[in-house]
Enzyme design. Structure first.
Site, PDB file in Angstrom:
ATOM      1  N   GLU A 129      28.935  69.001  42.086  1.00 11.61           N
ATOM      2  CA  GLU A 129      29.635  70.290  42.074  1.00 11.61           C
ATOM      3  C   GLU A 129      28.782  71.242  42.903  1.00 11.61           C
ATOM      4  OE1 GLU A 129      30.507  74.378  40.400  1.00 11.61           O
ATOM      5  OE2 GLU A 129      28.866  73.189  39.617  1.00 11.61           O
ATOM      6  N   ASP A 157      26.233  69.176  37.651  1.00 15.25           N
ATOM      7  CA  ASP A 157      26.633  70.575  37.655  1.00 15.25           C
ATOM      8  C   ASP A 157      25.679  71.420  38.487  1.00 15.25           C
ATOM      9  OD1 ASP A 157      28.313  72.723  36.501  1.00 15.25           O
ATOM     10  OD2 ASP A 157      26.440  73.356  35.561  1.00 15.25           O
TER      11      ASP A 157
END
Length: 589
Positions: free
Chosen positions: A334, A291
Site C-alpha cells: 500500500e 500497510d
C-alpha cells in the site's frame, strides 16, 4: 537461532527461539531485553526469576506443568529499580482487550490438509486475482452487540460460501494480529505474533485459512511493518530503553500517535521479518499486504525529508527473504508514492513486492464519477491518464476500506446524482475497473451498494438486499466478478503492454471510451458511455473483423437497467446504442 543473524538483521525465524514454547512435559519462555536490570516471568500471577543466557541480553526459564491457555507476562526490572509488566513480544496468543496478558498456545495442535494447494500455488502475475477485503468483526455478526463476533471457524462457514457465490477468489483480512483498540482496525498492534482473541485462538485461525484453501480461495493478511501501539504493556520502552522505537520524537512518533519502528536495528528487522514469515509459515497465509509503505520509503512519509535508506534496505531484504522461503507468496504494497521499482525484484534493485496499490487510478476514478456529467467532457482524460503509467509497476486496483470511512462516503454514495442515478454509474464504473489492467480489490459491502459508511462495530447492511435495486446491483456485481475470473483476456497480461489497447479514447464530446484486452486467441472489448445522454449508433472501431458476442450490458433489466437481456452477436462490424451511464462488454468468437 543464529544469534549473529539476529543482531545483524538476517534472521527470519526468531519466533522459534523467543516467546513461549509449549510441550506437555515442559515449556520454555525466552525474551530479549538487553537494557533490563532483570526479568521475571509472571505465570498465572506467580513470579519466577529468569536467567540470563547466551550473551546476557536474553532471559530464559523452563517450567513443568504449564498448561495451554495459561496466562503470563514479563516483569521487566529497570536500572533505576522500577519495573513494568509487558506482554510477550513474540507471544502466540493474548487475552481479549482490555486485558492484555500473553497466553500460552501450542501452534502444533492443528493438522493442515492443504498440502496440494501450497504445492500447486503459482506466481499470481498471469492469474486472476479478485480480492474481497474483509474486517472479520463486521462482515456479519451472530448478534447485534458490538462484541458479538463469529469465531474464526464460524466466520469461515459464513464467508466461504459467500466468496464463492460472489466471484471472489481471494480474501484479504484487515490485521488479525492483536490490538488494544477496535477503532484502529488492527493497524496499531501490541501482539505481532498473536491472532486477536476477538475471534478465538491460533488453532481456529489455522483452520479458517485451511478451509479457504480447500475451497480454492487465496488468503492475504494485512501486516504493519511501520509502527506499533503505545500501550505501556506492549513494545514501547520494552526493556526500559528504546529497544524497538527511535530515541528521538522527531522521527519516533507517527502521524497516528504510535511509535515508529527503528529499522536500522538488526533486532527490529528480525522481529518484523520473523513476524511476516510466521503468518505464512505457521498459518499458511498466501501472502501479506504491507500497510503504509510510503512511511518506509520516506521519513514520516514526507518526500521532502528524503529517503529513509535503512528502512528501504530492510524492506528489500525482507521481501527477498520471504520470496526465498515462500516462493509464490503474494507481497502487496500500500504505497502512494512515485518511488520507482516498488514491484521490481529485490535482486535487481527493486523493493521486491509483487503488487502495488494503484492509488492514482483510485483517486482519479472516484473523483471523475463524483463530477456532474456535464463536467466529464473537460475531465475526460482523468480516466485515460492511468494508462500512461500502468506498466511502471505491477498494479492492483483498490476500492478499499479507506475509501468508505471518515466522511468520504461509500463507493456507491460517491457516484454523482440522486439515489437511483448512482446505481447505473456504479455498474458502469465497476465494468471499467474490470477491463482496466491490474488485479482487483473491493471492500466488503461495496458489492451490495452499501450506503452507510463502514463502522467496525456493526455488520454490513445486508437487509439492503431486500430492496430490488440493491439485489439487482449485487446480481450484477456477482456476474461481473465471475465474468472476470472466466476470461483470461482480463488478467493474463495485466503487466504486459500487448494485453491492452485503447480502441477509442478521443470521444470527449460524447464521453465514450472503448478499450480492448487480449490474451491468446481471446479478445474482450469494453465500451463505456459515462455521459447522462444516450449515445446511439456508436460504431466500435474494431481492430479485427469477425464475430463478437455481447458478454454483458450493464443496462440490462436484470441488473436494474432498461434493456431486456438477449443474446446478441455482431458479425464484421459492431454498432451499439449506449444507454446513459452504461457499459457493454463483448468477446470475440
Amino acid at each position: 537461532m543464529d544469534f549473529y543473524g539476529f543482531y545483524t538483521g538476517q534472521e527470519f525465524e526468531a519466533y522459534k527461539y523467543l516467546g513461549a514454547h509449549y510441550t506437555k512435559e515442559r515449556t520454555t519462555f525466552r525474551t530479549f531485553a538487553p537494557s533490563a536490570a532483570g526479568v521475571e516471568l509472571v505465570l498465572n500471577g506467580q513470579g519466577h526469576g529468569m536467567q540470563r543466557v547466551h550473551d546476557g541480553n536474553f532471559y530464559e526459564i523452563t517450567l513443568d506443568q504449564v498448561k495451554e491457555g495459561d496466562l503470563y507476562e514479563f516483569r521487566i526490572w529497570h536500572r533505576d529499580g522500577s519495573c513494568q509488566e509487558h506482554c510477550d513480544p513474540y507471544g502466540f496468543g493474548m487475552e481479549l482487550r482490555p486485558a492484555h496478558k500473553s497466553v500460552v498456545r501450542d501452534l502444533n495442535r492443528y493438522a493442515f490438509t492443504d498440502e496440494k494447494w501450497l504445492k500447486d500455488r503459482e506466481d499470481i502475475s498471469t492469474k486472476p486475482l479478485n480480492i474481497y477485503e474483509v474486517h472479520a468483526g463486521s462482515f456479519k455478526k451472530p448478534g447485534t452487540g458490538q462484541t458479538d463476533w463469529y469465531t474464526y471457524e464460524e466466520l469461515g462457514e459464513v464467508l466461504i460460501p459467500y466468496l464463492k457465490e460472489s466471484g471472489y477468489n481471494c480474501v484479504e483480512f484487515l490485521p488479525l494480529s492483536e490490538h488494544p483498540c477496535d477503532e484502529s482496525w488492527g493497524y496499531q498492534n501490541t501482539g505481532f505474533f498473536a491472532p486477536t482473541a476477538r475471534y478465538g485462538t491460533a488453532e481456529g485461525l489455522q483452520k479458517l485459512v485451511d478451509q479457504m484453501h480447500q475451497n480454492g480461495i487465496y488468503v492475504l493478511l494485512d501486516f504493519v511493518p511501520v509502527h506499533f501501539a503505545t500501550d505501556d504493556y506492549g513494545l514501547k520502552r520494552y526493556d526500559g530503553g528504546e529497544l524497538y522505537e527511535y530515541p528521538s520524537r522527531d522521527v519516533g512518533v507517527s502521524e497516528w500517535g504510535s511509535c515508529n519502528f527503528m529499522h536500522s536495528r538488526g533486532e527490529v528487522r528480525c522481529f518484523l521479518q520473523s513476524a511476516a514469515y510466521y503468518w505464512m509459515k505457521e498459518f499458511h497465509f498466501d501472502g501479506i499486504r504491507m500497510d503504509a509503505i510510503s512511511r518506509i520509503i520516506y521519513w514520516q512519509g514526507d518526500e521532502r525529508r528524503g529517503v529513509n535508506g535503512n528502512a528501504v534496505d530492510f524492506i528489500r531484504f525482507m521481501n527477498k527473504g520471504l520470496k526465498e522461503r515462500v516462493p509464490n507468496c503474494i507481497l502487496a504494497a500500500e504505497d502512494s508514492t512515485n518511488f520507482p521499482g516498488v514491484t521490481a525484484p529485490a535482486d535487481q534493485g527493486g523493493l521486491g513486492f509483487d503488487l502495488k496499490w494503484n492509488m492514482g487510478w483510485m483517486h482519479d476514478t472516484l473523483e471523475y464519477f463524483q463530477l456532474d456529467p456535464s463536467a466529464r467532457t473537460e475531465a475526460y482524460h482523468k480516466l485515460t491518464f492511468s494508462m500512461m503509467y500502468a506498466y511502471n509497476e505491477h498494479y492492483l486496483l483498490p476500492l478499499s476500506h479507506d475509501e468508505v470511512v471518515h466522511g468520504k462516503a461509500t463507493i456507491l454514495q460517491k457516484m454523482n446524482g440522486d439515489y437511483e442515478r448512482k446505481f447505473p454509474q456504479a455498474r458502469a464504473m465497476y465494468a471499467y475497473m474490470m477491463l482496466h489492467p491490474g488485479k482487483k480489490l473491493n471492500f466488503m459491502g461495496n458489492e451490495i451498494g452499501q450506503f452507510r459508511e463502514w463502522d467496525e462495530k456493526r455488520e454490513q447492511d445486508w437487509n439492503l438486499l431486500d430492496f430490488p435495486i440493491h439485489e439487482a446491483f449485487y446480481h450484477y456485481m456477482k456476474e461481473l466478478n465471475h465474468l472476470y475470473l472466466d476470461h483470461p483476456a482480463l488478467w493474463e497480461k495485466d503487466f504486459n503492454r500487448d494485453g491492452f489497447t485503447w480502441l477509442d479514447c478521443h470521444q470527449e464530446g460524447r464521453v465514450i471510451y472503448a478499450m480492448q484486452r487480449m490474451a491468446g486467441d481471446q479478445t474482450v472489448i469494453g465500451v463505456f458511455n459515462f455521459s447522462a445522454q444516450p449515445q446511439n449508433g456508436y460504431a466500435v472501431p474494431l481492430q479485427k473483423d469477425g464475430s463478437y458476442r455481447v458478454l454483458l450490458n450493464s443496462d440490462w433489466e436484470c441488473f436494474g437497467g432498461s434493456k431486456k437481456r438477449e443474446e446478441l452477436v455482431y458479425e464484421n462490424g459492431c454498432v451499439l446504442d449506449l444507454a446513459p451511464f452504461s457499459a457493454v462488454l463483448l468477446v470475440n468468437g
